[in-house]
Scaffold this motif. Structure first.
Motif, PDB file in Angstrom:
ATOM      1  N   MET A 153       0.842  -1.181   0.000  1.00 40.09           N
ATOM      2  CA  MET A 153       0.000   0.000   0.000  1.00 40.09           C
ATOM      3  C   MET A 153       0.882   1.236   0.000  1.00 40.09           C
ATOM      4  O   MET A 153       1.812   1.348   0.784  1.00 40.09           O
ATOM      5  CB  MET A 153      -0.898  -0.021   1.237  1.00 40.09           C
ATOM      6  N   SER A 154       0.602   2.154  -0.889  1.00 43.73           N
ATOM      7  CA  SER A 154       1.369   3.384  -0.983  1.00 43.73           C
ATOM      8  C   SER A 154       0.644   4.495  -0.240  1.00 43.73           C
ATOM      9  O   SER A 154      -0.552   4.665  -0.364  1.00 43.73           O
ATOM     10  CB  SER A 154       1.545   3.760  -2.451  1.00 43.73           C
ATOM     11  N   THR A 155       1.398   5.265   0.559  1.00 43.51           N
ATOM     12  CA  THR A 155       0.820   6.379   1.291  1.00 43.51           C
ATOM     13  C   THR A 155       1.148   7.671   0.560  1.00 43.51           C
ATOM     14  O   THR A 155       2.293   7.915   0.204  1.00 43.51           O
ATOM     15  CB  THR A 155       1.406   6.447   2.716  1.00 43.51           C
ATOM     16  N   LYS A 156       0.136   8.487   0.334  1.00 39.36           N
ATOM     17  CA  LYS A 156       0.347   9.765  -0.336  1.00 39.36           C
ATOM     18  C   LYS A 156       0.753  10.810   0.687  1.00 39.36           C
ATOM     19  O   LYS A 156       0.232  10.865   1.783  1.00 39.36           O
ATOM     20  CB  LYS A 156      -0.920  10.202  -1.059  1.00 39.36           C
ATOM     21  N   ILE A 157       1.700  11.629   0.296  1.00 42.23           N
ATOM     22  CA  ILE A 157       2.154  12.715   1.150  1.00 42.23           C
ATOM     23  C   ILE A 157       1.492  13.984   0.656  1.00 42.23           C
ATOM     24  O   ILE A 157       1.531  14.306  -0.530  1.00 42.23           O
ATOM     25  CB  ILE A 157       3.686  12.842   1.107  1.00 42.23           C
ATOM     26  N   LEU A 158       0.864  14.686   1.561  1.00 41.44           N
ATOM     27  CA  LEU A 158       0.120  15.884   1.230  1.00 41.44           C
ATOM     28  C   LEU A 158       1.015  17.109   1.363  1.00 41.44           C
ATOM     29  O   LEU A 158       1.601  17.355   2.408  1.00 41.44           O
ATOM     30  CB  LEU A 158      -1.078  16.021   2.173  1.00 41.44           C
ATOM     31  N   GLN A 159       1.154  17.845   0.260  1.00 40.18           N
ATOM     32  CA  GLN A 159       1.930  19.081   0.282  1.00 40.18           C
ATOM     33  C   GLN A 159       0.979  20.222  -0.061  1.00 40.18           C
ATOM     34  O   GLN A 159       0.189  20.126  -1.001  1.00 40.18           O
ATOM     35  CB  GLN A 159       3.065  19.030  -0.739  1.00 40.18           C
ATOM     36  N   LEU A 160       1.052  21.284   0.724  1.00 42.66           N
ATOM     37  CA  LEU A 160       0.184  22.440   0.510  1.00 42.66           C
ATOM     38  C   LEU A 160       1.021  23.631   0.057  1.00 42.66           C
ATOM     39  O   LEU A 160       2.240  23.629   0.158  1.00 42.66           O
ATOM     40  CB  LEU A 160      -0.552  22.780   1.803  1.00 42.66           C
ATOM     41  N   LYS A 161       0.313  24.664  -0.437  1.00 40.74           N
ATOM     42  CA  LYS A 161       0.972  25.896  -0.861  1.00 40.74           C
ATOM     43  C   LYS A 161       0.318  27.052  -0.111  1.00 40.74           C
ATOM     44  O   LYS A 161      -0.907  27.165  -0.065  1.00 40.74           O
ATOM     45  CB  LYS A 161       0.808  26.081  -2.370  1.00 40.74           C
ATOM     46  N   SER A 162       1.152  27.898   0.454  1.00 39.29           N
ATOM     47  CA  SER A 162       0.653  29.034   1.217  1.00 39.29           C
ATOM     48  C   SER A 162      -0.011  30.041   0.282  1.00 39.29           C
ATOM     49  O   SER A 162       0.558  30.436  -0.733  1.00 39.29           O
ATOM     50  CB  SER A 162       1.823  29.693   1.956  1.00 39.29           C
ATOM     51  N   ARG A 163      -1.244  30.447   0.623  1.00 39.94           N
ATOM     52  CA  ARG A 163      -1.964  31.425  -0.200  1.00 39.94           C
ATOM     53  C   ARG A 163      -1.398  32.827  -0.030  1.00 39.94           C
ATOM     54  O   ARG A 163      -1.405  33.621  -0.953  1.00 39.94           O
ATOM     55  CB  ARG A 163      -3.447  31.468   0.183  1.00 39.94           C
ATOM     56  N   ASN A 164      -0.972  33.138   1.181  1.00 34.64           N
ATOM     57  CA  ASN A 164      -0.481  34.479   1.514  1.00 34.64           C
ATOM     58  C   ASN A 164       0.751  34.352   2.397  1.00 34.64           C
ATOM     59  O   ASN A 164       1.094  33.271   2.863  1.00 34.64           O
ATOM     60  CB  ASN A 164      -1.555  35.272   2.285  1.00 34.64           C
ATOM     61  N   ASP A 165       1.413  35.486   2.639  1.00 31.60           N
ATOM     62  CA  ASP A 165       2.485  35.490   3.627  1.00 31.60           C
ATOM     63  C   ASP A 165       1.875  35.151   4.983  1.00 31.60           C
ATOM     64  O   ASP A 165       0.798  35.654   5.332  1.00 31.60           O
ATOM     65  CB  ASP A 165       3.155  36.870   3.710  1.00 31.60           C
ATOM     66  N   ASP A 166       2.547  34.280   5.742  1.00 30.34           N
ATOM     67  CA  ASP A 166       2.045  33.890   7.056  1.00 30.34           C
ATOM     68  C   ASP A 166       3.226  33.896   8.025  1.00 30.34           C
ATOM     69  O   ASP A 166       3.990  32.932   8.103  1.00 30.34           O
ATOM     70  CB  ASP A 166       1.402  32.502   6.999  1.00 30.34           C
ATOM     71  N   SER A 167       3.372  34.994   8.761  1.00 31.07           N
ATOM     72  CA  SER A 167       4.513  35.140   9.661  1.00 31.07           C
ATOM     73  C   SER A 167       4.422  34.156  10.833  1.00 31.07           C
ATOM     74  O   SER A 167       5.445  33.718  11.357  1.00 31.07           O
ATOM     75  CB  SER A 167       4.619  36.576  10.179  1.00 31.07           C
ATOM     76  N   GLU A 168       3.220  33.812  11.248  1.00 31.64           N
ATOM     77  CA  GLU A 168       3.048  32.877  12.356  1.00 31.64           C
ATOM     78  C   GLU A 168       3.620  31.502  12.004  1.00 31.64           C
ATOM     79  O   GLU A 168       4.232  30.833  12.818  1.00 31.64           O
ATOM     80  CB  GLU A 168       1.566  32.755  12.722  1.00 31.64           C
ATOM     81  N   MET A 169       3.424  31.074  10.763  1.00 37.14           N
ATOM     82  CA  MET A 169       3.945  29.785  10.310  1.00 37.14           C
ATOM     83  C   MET A 169       5.306  29.930   9.644  1.00 37.14           C
ATOM     84  O   MET A 169       5.942  28.943   9.294  1.00 37.14           O
ATOM     85  CB  MET A 169       2.964  29.123   9.338  1.00 37.14           C
ATOM     86  N   GLY A 170       5.752  31.174   9.437  1.00 35.39           N
ATOM     87  CA  GLY A 170       7.042  31.409   8.804  1.00 35.39           C
ATOM     88  C   GLY A 170       7.030  31.087   7.320  1.00 35.39           C
ATOM     89  O   GLY A 170       8.026  30.614   6.780  1.00 35.39           O
ATOM     90  N   LEU A 171       5.898  31.358   6.645  1.00 32.95           N
ATOM     91  CA  LEU A 171       5.763  31.044   5.224  1.00 32.95           C
ATOM     92  C   LEU A 171       5.572  32.300   4.396  1.00 32.95           C
ATOM     93  O   LEU A 171       4.980  33.280   4.841  1.00 32.95           O
ATOM     94  CB  LEU A 171       4.552  30.131   5.000  1.00 32.95           C
ATOM     95  N   SER A 172       6.070  32.235   3.170  1.00 36.56           N
ATOM     96  CA  SER A 172       5.841  33.301   2.195  1.00 36.56           C
ATOM     97  C   SER A 172       4.741  32.852   1.242  1.00 36.56           C
ATOM     98  O   SER A 172       4.475  31.654   1.097  1.00 36.56           O
ATOM     99  CB  SER A 172       7.117  33.562   1.391  1.00 36.56           C
ATOM    100  N   LYS A 173       4.127  33.817   0.558  1.00 36.34           N
ATOM    101  CA  LYS A 173       3.080  33.499  -0.407  1.00 36.34           C
ATOM    102  C   LYS A 173       3.623  32.514  -1.452  1.00 36.34           C
ATOM    103  O   LYS A 173       4.746  32.641  -1.928  1.00 36.34           O
ATOM    104  CB  LYS A 173       2.586  34.769  -1.093  1.00 36.34           C
TER     105      LYS A 173
END
Length: 108
Positions: free
Chosen positions: A1-21
């Motif tokens: 059985m293969s497990t899928k890894i979920l990758q997301l993309k930040s919609r906006n800059d998010d300083s709390e999570m340390g992510l850029s748009k």
């Protein structure tokens, strides 16, 4: 059985999570959110029983036997072996002077 890894993309800059748009990231989760993880880990864990002088445990029985032979301080004498194989016991007299005594039976 293969497990899928979920990758997301930040919609906006998010300083709390340390992510850029438009930055890719993986969502944070906890171990109790992964179905079956506890059973998988339980299969991987090695448990040891206490070692005895006859049964291996966290250490071998031979090592446990050696450990049990270690004398607790204060010691009455220490044994030394000379180059010719003679055994001497170092002790102290009541004034604290060192005394070496050769053992008569040197079968070691």
């Amino acid at each position: 059985m293969s497990t899928k890894i979920l990758q997301l993309k930040s919609r906006n800059d998010d300083s709390e999570m340390g992510l850029s748009k438009d930055e890719n990231y993986y969502p944070k989760t906890s171990s109790d959110a992964v179905a079956g993880l506890d059973k998988f880990i339980a299969k991987q864990v090695v448990t040891y029983q206490p070692a005895t002088e006859t049964n291996d445990g966290l250490m071998t029985a031979a090592d446990k036997n050696k450990l049990n032979k270690i004398k607790a301080e204060p010691l009455e004498g220490l044994e030394f072996k000379s180059p010719d194989g003679s055994v001497f016991v170092l002790s102290v007299d009541n004034e604290g002077k060192a005394i070496f005594t050769k053992e008569e039976n040197n079968a070691r």
